[in-house]
Scaffold this active site. Structure first.
Site: not given
Length: 969
Positions: A822, A444, A705, A674, A420, A793, A422, A455
């Protein structure tokens, strides 16, 4: 040259007077020179007839010209006053509260200059402020006052009435050029030299000279002017002003040999005598205009009876103040963007995030701020690449229409996340850098927990990220540290209060809580507020009865019912349950408690939902930290800690400005959990950005999320608080996540992906699109259109991509596009940007999912059934008891913030796709009264993550030579 000069003016009667000097006759031989400090106010050169009938030129000197020179100067003053009054009236019509102020800094307390300026300012409608420094004040004191006035928005002009010895370069250049109404700073002088005074001011002395010359009978273009005895900035300013008006100008000192000849051939002479006896009238040809800048008033002796010339200069100063206020008002208006995107050259294969970040040179943050219309005083820089933005911007642009409001949400994610952030960054890069539309990303702030845990960072990734990523992911501007400090101050206050109440009598507590200082006892403001809540309407500490004293000093907090936890911004599983108070000094008052991660603090949720300092302080005061033994809620206000919390949070409330890889603006602010909180960036960041982008711009903000959690809370909690309404939802999906929902094997962070996620499998994709369809339906519950952004991807096949887009549009999405941000940056999201622009321009029918007046149970049931797809809810006895308690306390009308797993639409993480036929269990219900919501707990919610076997910190290091950080991702 200062304002404190007198003007002497020689006015020629007619342009046709002969230039020849033959026959000049001095009628008053005692005035053989034009002395600097004489009472002569002006000189008239005229023709007269002699008794013999021949024509001759006569030079008349008036020794006492008060009656005669008055009309000339009064006319000049009157005209400037009238023009300034009209200009100020036009400025104040749309800004009735504006009252421009001239600030005078002087050495000593002589009020003469103040009276002169007050008289002129009063005629125009200005305020005058006088700052009297000691006669022997230091340069640092003068500069300190100047800097203070620079930042005072009420002051639009600064004038230095100081001896020449005080007017150093440092002092003169300390004044902001836009407030330098005396034109003494190097920048303002330079602007005159360059012929550009749009943003600055010329010396009022020079301005007054031009004002007087403008009343001359003949035009100035092509005429010759001589400046005699002038030096420094005044000489340069006057020289270039005259040249800019079409005159030829020569400058001389009194010792210059050709000065007499030059004066005799000139049309205008402006001189300053600094010791020479005077200017011989025989040097003046008929028709010459002579202006004598007298130094008689340089000593600063002013009075209301000063020469008219002083008033001319003073009124020019006031005119400059009016123009300064006009420019200030213009600056306050919305400014069109002049954004200069950064060029982005993408590589293949795509390098690591940190390599990409370091390969780009970010713009200085002050430059970015200027490009998007921020004023210098609205920026508080933290280094060269990030800055806090002051909330005063909201007042300045309060009448500016908002831009379009775009929410980025997602389908139910894998543990790896679906991108989200990116997508958010790639979208704004496409909108601003490629479609040339104003756009802002609001993100955020990441916690240190995932950065060093599993992560990694949250600055985006690939060619769609916020730079510098090290700054974004590590500390930023210290907001989370401020929250940690404030949160733990509350925790310390709780335990200290329990201890002191348990070990002291009422009298001892009262004497310490309301001590005698210098023989006087009084309540602090926050204590007065507690007395009022208790119904005790007394202000004298000696008036309280023993019963009132006891009610005041005893919170009677039940240690077993303290709900406030300590926090730290690190994943530390061994702090999930701790015991405090084991030292001998705590006298046996040990109790069991825990640590949460800092972003789970209610103070973080408050930061994300507040709309200003006053609101934040009120919310902090309402935070419930536990219950008394008789069941009463105890708040931060009761502890007396609210003011201190506001002080700790006063800088954290300002959003942080950064930029993307392509030089487009980003606000980074707040990062509430979240699950137990609403998981969205701050209301303030969104509001500031919506004003800055303008009516045709876009603000793209991200919800945490999946759409069933972050988006639902965005609508039902954040939108209720902010009053903002979204125009479109961008729903992020990945083929990887859809395959998981279609029955693919589990995905685990740090473990290679199973082959199902690498090889084409259309059946898994088709089955998994059920989750995508459900998330689109959730958005439609709120009446908001959806654009699906498929985050592509390199393992995705074209057949899989086409299938997802086709199913998404068939399921009700307004558009579905593939995104390659990306690997390509904004260029890879141009199609998404076009789709968002088109859909956002259409009207929607936004609505909330429930009414706040519905019961707590009904609100929970509505979310469970309509959003999650549950058949019903099941309340535990503990949850029902909490509901009864909250209703009794008056909290029943708060919105609901469901705390459940993000890995499934249900409460069961292993249930993928669209689970049905389940009952949603509510095991407990808690309240964040300061933040303003009730949060039911569905299953077990961990508020303190743990570190894995191999955390990210194994790869993070610092090069001691270059100080470069390695290993962040």
């Amino acid at each position: 040259m200062r304002l404190s000069v007198a003007f002497r003016y020689a006015h020629r009667s007619h342009a046709s007077i002969r230039r020849s000097r033959a026959g000049v006759k001095v009628l008053n031989s005692e005035n053989s020179f034009i002395p600097v400090n004489s009472a002569v106010s002006y000189l008239r050169v005229r023709e007269a007839s002699s008794t013999s009938g021949t024509s001759e030129t006569v030079v008349c000197f008036k020794s006492h010209p008060r009656k005669n020179d008055g009309p000339l100067y009064e006319s000049a003053v009157g005209d400037i006053v009238q023009r300034s009054r009209e200009e100020l009236k036009a400025i104040r019509e749309p800004n009735p509260g504006l009252k421009p102020t001239l600030a005078i800094i002087q050495a000593g307390e002589d009020d003469g200059l103040l009276e002169v300026n007050k008289k002129m300012a009063g005629k125009i409608g200005l305020n005058v402020m006088q700052i009297c420094l000691p006669h022997q004040c230091r340069e640092e004191e003068v500069i300190e006052e100047i800097l203070r006035l620079n930042e005072d928005s009420r002051v639009h002009g600064i004038f230095l009435h100081l001896p020449q010895s005080f007017l150093s370069k440092s002092v003169r250049n300390a004044i902001k050029p836009q407030k330098d109404v005396d034109g003494v700073s190097d920048l303002n002088v330079g602007r005159v030299v360059l012929g550009d005074q749009r943003d600055g001011f010329a010396s009022p002395v020079a301005g007054a000279v031009l004002e007087m010359l403008a009343r001359h009978d003949a035009p100035l273009v092509g005429k010759m002017a001589v400046l005699l005895g002038l030096e420094g900035p005044l000489k340069a300013t006057l020289q270039f002003l005259l040249q800019n008006n079409g005159m030829m100008v020569q400058t001389h000192q009194w010792s210059s040999k050709p000065v007499q000849k030059q004066i005799m051939d000139s049309d205008v002479v402006v001189f300053l005598e600094t010791g020479h006896k005077g200017l011989p009238p025989t040097w003046l040809r008929p028709g010459v205009a002579v202006i004598n800048l007298s130094s008689a008033l340089m000593e600063g002796k002013f009075s209301s009876k000063s020469h008219f010339e002083v008033f001319v200069a003073a009124v020019v100063i006031c005119q400059h103040v009016v123009r300064s206020s006009r420019r200030w008002i213009q600056e306050q208006q919305y400014q069109p963007w002049r954004l200069r995107p950064l060029k982005l050259q993408s590589l293949s294969p795509v390098p690591s995030d940190i390599e990409i970040s370091r390969a780009q040179t970010p713009k200085p943050i002050s430059q970015l701020a200027q490009e998007i219309g921020l004023l210098p005083e609205e920026l508080e820089a933290y280094g060269n690449t990030k800055a806090k933005v002051h909330l005063s911007l909201l007042n300045r642009l309060q009448h500016q229409p908002n831009g379009k409001y775009v929410l980025v949400a997602g389908i139910t994610p894998t543990p790896l996340g679906e991108g989200k952030s990116t997508v958010t960054i790639g979208l704004v890069q496409a909108l601003s850098a490629h479609l040339k539309l104003n756009s802002f990303a609001c993100l955020r702030q990441p916690s240190q927990g995932p950065t060093f845990g599993v992560k990694g960072g949250a600055a985006g990734g690939g060619y769609a990220q916020v730079i510098p990523m090290e700054e974004f992911n590590l500390h930023l501007t210290g907001d989370i540290h401020a929250i940690t400090a404030a949160n733990n101050l509350v925790a310390a206050a709780i335990d200290a209060r329990i201890l002191h109440e348990a070990t002291q009598s009422d009298k001892a507590l009262y004497s310490r809580l309301v001590p005698s200082v210098n023989g006087v006892r009084c309540f602090s403001p926050i204590q007065m507020a507690r007395l009022q809540r208790l119904g005790i309407n007394k202000s004298d500490p000696s008036d309280l009865t023993p019963e009132e004293v006891r009610a005041f000093v005893r919170l009677d907090l039940d240690p077993e019912k303290v709900t406030w936890q300590r926090v730290v911004d690190t994943n530390d599983r061994f702090l999930r349950k701790i015991t405090v108070g084991q030292a001998n000094t705590e006298k046996g008052h040990a109790r069991q408690t825990q640590f949460d991660i800092a972003v789970a603090s209610e103070i973080m949720a408050i930061l994300a939902l507040t709309d200003g300092l006053a609101d934040m302080r009120a919310r902090l005061g309402r935070m419930v930290v536990g219950s008394s033994r008789n069941g009463q809620s105890i708040t931060a206000d009761d502890l007396g800690v609210t003011g201190a919390l506001a002080v700790l949070m006063k800088d954290a409330i300002k959003p942080t400005l950064m930029q993307t890889l392509e030089g487009t603006p980003v606000f980074v602010h707040a990062g509430p959990f979240a699950n137990i909180a609403h998981g969205n960036s701050s209301v303030l960041a969104d509001k500031l950005a919506l004003k800055l982008v303008g009516e045709e711009g876009y603000v793209v903000t991200e919800a945490g999320f999946g759409a069933d959690i972050g988006m639902e809370k965005f609508f039902n909690i954040k939108c209720r608080t902010s009053g903002l309404r979204p125009d479109v939802v961008v729903l992020v999906a990945t083929v990887r996540a859809l395959k998981m929902h279609g029955g693919g094997p589990n995905v685990t962070a740090g473990v290679p992906l199973p082959k199902e996620y690498i090889n084409e499998n259309l059946q898994l994709v088709a089955d998994g699109c059920s989750n995508l369809k459900k998330q689109i339906q959730i958005a439609h519950l709120f009446g908001v259109p959806v654009v699906v952004a498929l985050n592509v991807f390199k393992t995705d096949t074209q057949a899989e991509i086409d299938m997802v887009c086709c199913i998404a549009e068939a399921s009700g999405a307004s558009a579905a596009v593939q995104c390659h941000h990306w690997s390509r940056g904004g260029r890879g999201s141009v199609e998404l940007a076009h789709a968002v622009k088109k859909v956002a321009s259409q009207k929607n029918h936004f609505q909330f999912l429930y009414n706040l007046q519905d019961s707590i149970v009904e609100k929970i049931r509505t979310i469970a059934q309509k959003v999650y797809g549950a058949d019903d809810i099941e309340l535990s006895p503990e949850a029902q008891a909490k509901i009864d308690h909250y209703n009794q306390q008056g909290f029943g009308a708060l919105p609901i913030c469901m705390a459940k797993t993000h890995l499934s639409l249900s409460h069961m993480p292993e249930k993928k796709g669209v689970p049905t036929g389940f009952i949603l269990p509510i095991r407990d219900i808690r309240a964040s009264i300061g933040a303003g919501f009730i949060y039911p707990l569905v299953g077990t919610m961990s508020t303190m993550p743990g570190l894995p076997t191999r955390p990210c910190f194994y790869d993070i290091d610092l090069d001691p030579v270059t100080e470069e950080i390695k290993g962040l991702f």
